[in-house]
Motif scaffolding. Sequence first.
Motif, short mmCIF file in Angstrom:
data_model
loop_
_atom_site.label_atom_id
_atom_site.label_comp_id
_atom_site.label_asym_id
_atom_site.label_seq_id
_atom_site.Cartn_x
_atom_site.Cartn_y
_atom_site.Cartn_z
N PRO A 194 -1.06 5.06 -9.50
CA PRO A 194 0.14 5.57 -8.84
C PRO A 194 0.17 7.09 -8.73
O PRO A 194 -0.44 7.79 -9.53
CB PRO A 194 1.27 5.08 -9.77
CG PRO A 194 0.63 5.06 -11.11
CD PRO A 194 -0.79 4.60 -10.87
N ARG A 195 0.88 7.58 -7.74
CA ARG A 195 1.12 9.01 -7.61
C ARG A 195 2.46 9.39 -8.23
O ARG A 195 2.73 10.55 -8.48
CB ARG A 195 1.13 9.42 -6.12
CG ARG A 195 -0.21 9.22 -5.43
CD ARG A 195 -1.26 10.16 -5.96
NE ARG A 195 -2.55 9.89 -5.35
CZ ARG A 195 -3.71 10.27 -5.87
NH1 ARG A 195 -3.72 10.89 -7.03
NH2 ARG A 195 -4.84 10.00 -5.27
N ILE A 196 3.32 8.40 -8.46
CA ILE A 196 4.64 8.71 -9.01
C ILE A 196 4.53 9.01 -10.50
O ILE A 196 3.59 8.60 -11.17
CB ILE A 196 5.64 7.55 -8.77
CG1 ILE A 196 5.06 6.22 -9.25
CG2 ILE A 196 6.01 7.45 -7.32
CD1 ILE A 196 5.98 5.06 -9.01
N SER A 197 5.49 9.73 -11.01
CA SER A 197 5.45 10.22 -12.39
C SER A 197 5.76 9.12 -13.39
O SER A 197 6.32 8.07 -13.04
CB SER A 197 6.46 11.35 -12.56
OG SER A 197 7.79 10.84 -12.47
N GLY A 198 5.40 9.40 -14.65
CA GLY A 198 5.72 8.48 -15.73
C GLY A 198 7.21 8.27 -15.89
O GLY A 198 7.66 7.18 -16.22
N LYS A 199 8.01 9.32 -15.64
CA LYS A 199 9.47 9.19 -15.74
C LYS A 199 10.01 8.18 -14.75
O LYS A 199 10.91 7.39 -15.07
CB LYS A 199 10.14 10.56 -15.52
CG LYS A 199 10.08 11.49 -16.72
CD LYS A 199 10.92 12.73 -16.47
CE LYS A 199 10.93 13.63 -17.70
NZ LYS A 199 11.76 14.84 -17.47
N VAL A 200 9.48 8.22 -13.54
CA VAL A 200 9.92 7.27 -12.51
C VAL A 200 9.51 5.85 -12.89
O VAL A 200 10.28 4.90 -12.76
CB VAL A 200 9.35 7.66 -11.13
CG1 VAL A 200 9.72 6.61 -10.08
CG2 VAL A 200 9.89 9.02 -10.70
N ILE B 203 0.84 -1.19 0.00
CA ILE B 203 0.00 0.00 0.00
C ILE B 203 0.88 1.24 0.00
O ILE B 203 1.71 1.43 0.89
CB ILE B 203 -0.94 0.01 1.22
CG1 ILE B 203 -1.79 -1.28 1.24
CG2 ILE B 203 -1.85 1.23 1.19
CD1 ILE B 203 -2.63 -1.44 2.48
N GLY B 204 0.70 2.09 -1.00
CA GLY B 204 1.56 3.26 -1.17
C GLY B 204 1.16 4.47 -0.36
O GLY B 204 1.93 5.41 -0.22
N ARG B 205 -0.08 4.50 0.17
CA ARG B 205 -0.56 5.60 1.02
C ARG B 205 -0.51 6.95 0.32
O ARG B 205 -0.24 7.97 0.94
CB ARG B 205 0.24 5.66 2.32
CG ARG B 205 0.16 4.39 3.15
CD ARG B 205 1.04 4.49 4.38
NE ARG B 205 1.10 3.22 5.09
CZ ARG B 205 1.94 2.98 6.10
NH1 ARG B 205 2.77 3.93 6.50
NH2 ARG B 205 1.95 1.81 6.69
N SER B 206 -0.75 6.94 -0.97
CA SER B 206 -0.82 8.18 -1.76
C SER B 206 0.45 9.03 -1.67
O SER B 206 0.40 10.25 -1.81
CB SER B 206 -2.03 9.02 -1.33
OG SER B 206 -3.22 8.34 -1.61
N ALA B 207 1.58 8.40 -1.40
CA ALA B 207 2.85 9.14 -1.31
C ALA B 207 3.83 8.56 -2.31
O ALA B 207 4.13 7.37 -2.28
CB ALA B 207 3.42 9.05 0.10
N SER B 208 4.36 9.41 -3.22
CA SER B 208 5.24 8.92 -4.27
C SER B 208 6.52 8.31 -3.71
O SER B 208 7.04 7.33 -4.26
CB SER B 208 5.57 10.06 -5.24
OG SER B 208 6.19 11.13 -4.56
#
Length: 340
Positions: free
Chosen positions: A135-141, A107-112
Amino acid sequence: MMKHPSVSAPQDRITIRHVAKDAGVSIAAVSKVLRNAYGVSEVLRNKVETSIEKLNYRPSVAARGMRGRTYTIGVLVIELSNPFLAGVIESANASLSESNYKSLIGIGRSASSIEASMIESMIDNRMDGVLIIAPRISGKVLERYARQIPIAVIAHHEPHAQTYDTINSDDRKGAHLAVEAALRQGYRDIAMLSYDLLDSPASVVAVQREMGYLEGMKQGGLEGKIIRLPPVAADRSTAIKNFLTSQHRPRAVFVWSDLDAVPLLNAARTSGVRVPEDLAIIGYDNSPPAAIPLVGLTSVDQNAAQLGRTAGEMLLSRIDGREHAQHVLIEPHVEMRGSV
């Protein structure tokens, strides 16, 4: 004095060396049995398997990964409070189970930062692939991690990504359909209830739904109006009450997700605002609560089962060697109920 037996400490964990010593064979021989190598005799196999059972030896996931597939998939979700996600995860897990894969959920907890750390842990533990939901993380990541492990992503619109696959409801079309449904019911004063996107990229589903809403209003010859609630993870209850008591409250509202549409409908009914006589409401997700007769929320259906199943199948094909990216949009539809 009699010594009491002590519980084995974590460092006393049984290893392949213990098995080899107990069976009276080499470590290489035990390794051959574990990976079911060609040419292993029944005598050797029986010796090693007897010692494995006797010592209760369990090969580590990481060690198995160095020899080949671990048959484990990491499933990363931003949170589990959204009832819509359960159907997606269950369907994906069923698809993976058919190919003897086990799913481990994080569970990511809405944190990138947490999401990135969990993906790295899944890579370190030699998982065969990662399924990521909203996901909250960017496409680059994601691109960077996808060069290290097969990745399929649900609820992330990145149709030009080259290293990972995306599986989405056609959110833009779904919002357009919601506007059309309201227009067919005779409503013209139709607003959208979204949230503060904080400069979110177009990959975010709410952004796609806003685009679809504005397109639908324009096609109907109407001007769109987007009303914003506080950002994700913030308390929305006060903002929802303010919306209901506003002098400029629209006649109908399309809500970006059932996560806010169901609380809005509940707040309306408990405050004396009649639904749909005073306010028509359309949500998005067609989550299980929306279908409860006492709720009766009209909502855009994303087809959770097809989303999960398709994502599982695409991730497996990635693991099997497919290199070219695939980006799938699943057709949504509006499930009409009493809220309009």
